[in-house]
Design a protein around this motif. Structure first.
Motif, PDB file in Angstrom:
ATOM      1  N   ASN A   1       0.844  -1.188   0.000  1.00  0.00           N
ATOM      2  CA  ASN A   1       0.000   0.000   0.000  1.00  0.00           C
ATOM      3  C   ASN A   1       0.881   1.240   0.000  1.00  0.00           C
ATOM      4  N   PRO A   2       0.987   1.967  -1.131  1.00  0.00           N
ATOM      5  CA  PRO A   2       1.884   3.119  -1.196  1.00  0.00           C
ATOM      6  C   PRO A   2       1.589   4.118  -0.081  1.00  0.00           C
ATOM      7  N   ASP A   3       2.648   4.578   0.583  1.00  0.00           N
ATOM      8  CA  ASP A   3       2.475   5.503   1.703  1.00  0.00           C
ATOM      9  C   ASP A   3       2.764   6.947   1.314  1.00  0.00           C
ATOM     10  N   SER A   4       3.243   7.188   0.098  1.00  0.00           N
ATOM     11  CA  SER A   4       3.553   8.543  -0.338  1.00  0.00           C
ATOM     12  C   SER A   4       2.268   9.266  -0.737  1.00  0.00           C
ATOM     13  N   PRO A   5       2.219  10.581  -0.527  1.00  0.00           N
ATOM     14  CA  PRO A   5       1.022  11.323  -0.944  1.00  0.00           C
ATOM     15  C   PRO A   5       0.916  11.411  -2.460  1.00  0.00           C
ATOM     16  N   THR A   6      -0.293  11.480  -2.957  1.00  0.00           N
ATOM     17  CA  THR A   6      -0.510  11.719  -4.379  1.00  0.00           C
ATOM     18  C   THR A   6       0.053  13.095  -4.728  1.00  0.00           C
ATOM     19  N   PRO A   7       0.788  13.231  -5.854  1.00  0.00           N
ATOM     20  CA  PRO A   7       1.354  14.537  -6.234  1.00  0.00           C
ATOM     21  C   PRO A   7       0.311  15.652  -6.197  1.00  0.00           C
ATOM     22  N   LYS A   8       0.746  16.823  -5.755  1.00  0.00           N
ATOM     23  CA  LYS A   8      -0.175  17.928  -5.470  1.00  0.00           C
ATOM     24  C   LYS A   8      -0.971  18.378  -6.686  1.00  0.00           C
ATOM     25  N   HIS A   9      -0.335  18.401  -7.875  1.00  0.00           N
ATOM     26  CA  HIS A   9      -1.066  18.920  -9.032  1.00  0.00           C
ATOM     27  C   HIS A   9      -2.225  18.005  -9.426  1.00  0.00           C
ATOM     28  N   ILE A  10      -2.120  16.719  -9.092  1.00  0.00           N
ATOM     29  CA  ILE A  10      -3.217  15.786  -9.373  1.00  0.00           C
ATOM     30  C   ILE A  10      -4.354  16.016  -8.388  1.00  0.00           C
ATOM     31  N   VAL A  11      -4.000  16.213  -7.119  1.00  0.00           N
ATOM     32  CA  VAL A  11      -5.014  16.485  -6.090  1.00  0.00           C
ATOM     33  C   VAL A  11      -5.722  17.805  -6.382  1.00  0.00           C
ATOM     34  N   GLU A  12      -4.964  18.809  -6.823  1.00  0.00           N
ATOM     35  CA  GLU A  12      -5.566  20.101  -7.125  1.00  0.00           C
ATOM     36  C   GLU A  12      -6.548  20.004  -8.289  1.00  0.00           C
ATOM     37  N   LYS A  13      -6.225  19.181  -9.282  1.00  0.00           N
ATOM     38  CA  LYS A  13      -7.161  18.985 -10.387  1.00  0.00           C
ATOM     39  C   LYS A  13      -8.445  18.322  -9.880  1.00  0.00           C
ATOM     40  N   LEU A  14      -8.317  17.351  -8.990  1.00  0.00           N
ATOM     41  CA  LEU A  14      -9.503  16.724  -8.404  1.00  0.00           C
ATOM     42  C   LEU A  14     -10.338  17.760  -7.661  1.00  0.00           C
ATOM     43  N   ARG A  15      -9.661  18.582  -6.851  1.00  0.00           N
ATOM     44  CA  ARG A  15     -10.363  19.616  -6.072  1.00  0.00           C
ATOM     45  C   ARG A  15     -11.121  20.577  -6.999  1.00  0.00           C
ATOM     46  N   GLU A  16     -10.471  20.940  -8.095  1.00  0.00           N
ATOM     47  CA  GLU A  16     -11.083  21.862  -9.045  1.00  0.00           C
ATOM     48  C   GLU A  16     -12.337  21.269  -9.683  1.00  0.00           C
ATOM     49  N   VAL A  17     -12.243  20.036 -10.140  1.00  0.00           N
ATOM     50  CA  VAL A  17     -13.341  19.428 -10.883  1.00  0.00           C
ATOM     51  C   VAL A  17     -14.482  19.029  -9.960  1.00  0.00           C
ATOM     52  N   ILE A  18     -14.154  18.644  -8.747  1.00  0.00           N
ATOM     53  CA  ILE A  18     -15.202  18.156  -7.842  1.00  0.00           C
ATOM     54  C   ILE A  18     -16.149  19.284  -7.433  1.00  0.00           C
ATOM     55  N   LEU A  19     -15.691  20.532  -7.563  1.00  0.00           N
ATOM     56  CA  LEU A  19     -16.542  21.669  -7.239  1.00  0.00           C
ATOM     57  C   LEU A  19     -17.558  21.957  -8.336  1.00  0.00           C
ATOM     58  N   ASP A  20     -17.389  21.342  -9.490  1.00  0.00           N
ATOM     59  CA  ASP A  20     -18.338  21.504 -10.594  1.00  0.00           C
ATOM     60  C   ASP A  20     -19.487  20.515 -10.387  1.00  0.00           C
ATOM     61  N   GLU A  21     -20.670  21.042 -10.064  1.00  0.00           N
ATOM     62  CA  GLU A  21     -21.796  20.165  -9.742  1.00  0.00           C
ATOM     63  C   GLU A  21     -22.223  19.304 -10.924  1.00  0.00           C
ATOM     64  N   ASN A  22     -21.806  19.662 -12.123  1.00  0.00           N
ATOM     65  CA  ASN A  22     -22.174  18.874 -13.298  1.00  0.00           C
ATOM     66  C   ASN A  22     -21.363  17.584 -13.420  1.00  0.00           C
ATOM     67  N   THR A  23     -20.367  17.399 -12.565  1.00  0.00           N
ATOM     68  CA  THR A  23     -19.524  16.200 -12.653  1.00  0.00           C
ATOM     69  C   THR A  23     -19.921  15.127 -11.655  1.00  0.00           C
ATOM     70  N   HIS A  24     -21.051  15.312 -10.967  1.00  0.00           N
ATOM     71  CA  HIS A  24     -21.405  14.399  -9.879  1.00  0.00           C
ATOM     72  C   HIS A  24     -22.420  13.331 -10.279  1.00  0.00           C
ATOM     73  N   GLY A  25     -22.782  13.278 -11.544  1.00  0.00           N
ATOM     74  CA  GLY A  25     -23.703  12.236 -11.987  1.00  0.00           C
ATOM     75  C   GLY A  25     -22.967  10.966 -12.371  1.00  0.00           C
ATOM     76  N   TYR A  26     -23.710  10.046 -12.974  1.00  0.00           N
ATOM     77  CA  TYR A  26     -23.083   8.828 -13.458  1.00  0.00           C
ATOM     78  C   TYR A  26     -21.992   9.179 -14.473  1.00  0.00           C
ATOM     79  N   SER A  27     -20.910   8.426 -14.431  1.00  0.00           N
ATOM     80  CA  SER A  27     -19.838   8.617 -15.407  1.00  0.00           C
ATOM     81  C   SER A  27     -20.024   7.607 -16.541  1.00  0.00           C
TER      82      SER A  27
END
Length: 403
Positions: free
Chosen positions: A41-67
């Motif tokens: 189980n990798p113990d290193s954090p996910t690189p910040k720019h990937i987490v920031e992209k997740l944070r950005e997209v998750i705030l878009d309410e249009n991305t919360h439906g079925y994929s």
């Protein structure tokens, strides 16, 4: 009645790792400081720019439906671009790529898509449990190909094909290998592809550790072999390369018939990973790759600490060329007791958890798998604990296990 009465459950052997995990939990409940080198189980954090992209997209309410079960188009295109960039292999993102909820899910669902009771699958032994048991759960039978000293893989493969009735439908490969950390080059894959094409046998390649390598030689893709896409499919994952294990994003790439079968069965079973996670995974593949080099360097440093430290403790183990594991032969004094008993001893007397090799198949019983998932300080503590254990009396330990 119990769960053991169900057909698929009855086909599964007792889960070896559960014994070690249970002992580990009991010791931790007693307040013991267990250093867990058992689970990858990798113990290193996910690189910040990937987490920031997740944070950005998750705030878009249009991305919360079925994929999309097959994966969003941008992510499939990013994976195709990765194969072109890394391996020089051209794949069609529409017909030769499908996004999976981790490579483990992809392998298990492909097993259900292509096999039925009575089918035979060729699987190396030892191997990662999903490789044989994904097919066992699907109802197929397993023909084990020994991967151990004294066995030549191609000889054993030809023997299996010649003597197996009915003819096997697929062969599973995994390099860099979990658990053994073994690596191969294209000259290993080429005769396998020729042989399996001749006999009409699919090849399923698990390439989960292709970016965790240490000797300057990037592991190849089986799809680089001429004609491989006629019969081969390959699974990769974001888990190790980008420390995204919990995100559950992987890929299957290759043979159109197999990709279509996996895509179709997934369409009945899931709606794909959460869209913001898929967008963030796209950013990982398309973005700067220095984070991958940093993760690779981290594992290499840990490998060197572990191998050098255990040698000083009196336990000499091979230095892995790739993966996040060391495949350690049991110390000579403990070889007869087997890997499960040795793992329990190590846990009790050194407070270090490792994975017993028997959990990966009978040919793994002379080894334990050690995961490089703790920082250097904890690894050095583990080495000190193991050194004290190695200075103890093996006969006393054996009597203790026999009692």
């Amino acid at each position: 009645m119990s769960e053991e009465d169900f057909y698929r459950i009855k086909r599964l052997p007792p889960y070896v790792f559960a014994e070690v995990n249970g002992a580990k939990a009991r010791l931790r409940a007693e307040g013991r400081d267990i250093i867990d080198l058992g689970m990858g189980n990798p113990d290193s954090p996910t690189p910040k720019h990937i987490v920031e992209k997740l944070r950005e997209v998750i705030l878009d309410e249009n991305t919360h439906g079925y994929s999309q079960s097959k994966g969003i188009a941008g992510l499939r295109k990013a994976q195709a671009a990765y194969y072109q960039r890394r391996f020089g292999v051209e794949v069609d993102p529409n017909s030769e790529v499908v996004v999976t909820i981790g490579s483990k899910e992809g392998l298990a669902n492909l097993a259900n898509a292509i096999s039925s009771p009575g089918d035979v699958i060729l699987v190396p032994n030892p191997s990662y449990p999903i490789h044989p048991f994904g097919f066992v759960i699907a109802g197929a039978s397993i023909w084990n190909i020994p991967k151990a000293p004294g066995f030549d893989f191609m000889t054993q493969l030809k023997r299996a094909i010649a003597h197996c009735t009915p003819k096997p439908i697929a062969l599973v490969l995994n390099y860099p290998c979990n658990p053994t950390a073994e690596t191969v080059d294209l000259s290993f894959y080429e005769p396998i592809i020729d042989l399996c094409r001749h006999h009409g046998i699919y090849v399923l390649s698990d390439l989960a550790y292709c970016e965790i390598y240490f000797d300057g030689n990037p592991p190849p893709s089986i799809l680089q072999v001429k004609g491989a896409k006629d019969i081969a499919i390959e699974f990769t994952t974001m888990s190790k390369t980008y420390s995204m294990a919990g995100w559950r994003i992987g890929f299957a790439v290759g043979n159109k018939r197999l990709i279509n079968a996996l895509t179709r069965i997934k369409s009945y079973l899931d709606y794909g990973a959460f869209t913001p996670i898929q967008v963030a995974a796209t950013a990982a593949l398309n973005g700067p790759q220095d984070c991958v080099e940093q993760i690779r360097t981290l594992y290499k440093q840990r490998r060197d600490v572990l191998v050098k430290g255990l040698k000083s403790a009196g336990w000499e183990i091979p230095s892995p060329k790739a993966s996040m594991f060391a495949w350690a032969p049991l110390p000579e004094a403990y070889r007869e007791m087997g890997s499960l008993a040795f793992s329990k001893l190590l846990l009790k007397h050194a407070e270090v958890a490792v994975a017993p090799g028997i959990g990966f198949g009978e040919y793994g019983d002379g080894h334990v798998r050690i995961a490089l998932v703790e920082n250097e300080q904890r690894l050095r503590q583990a080495i000190r604990n193991i050194k004290r254990f190695m200075q103890g009396d093996p006969e006393k330990y054996k009597r203790e296990m026999a009692a």
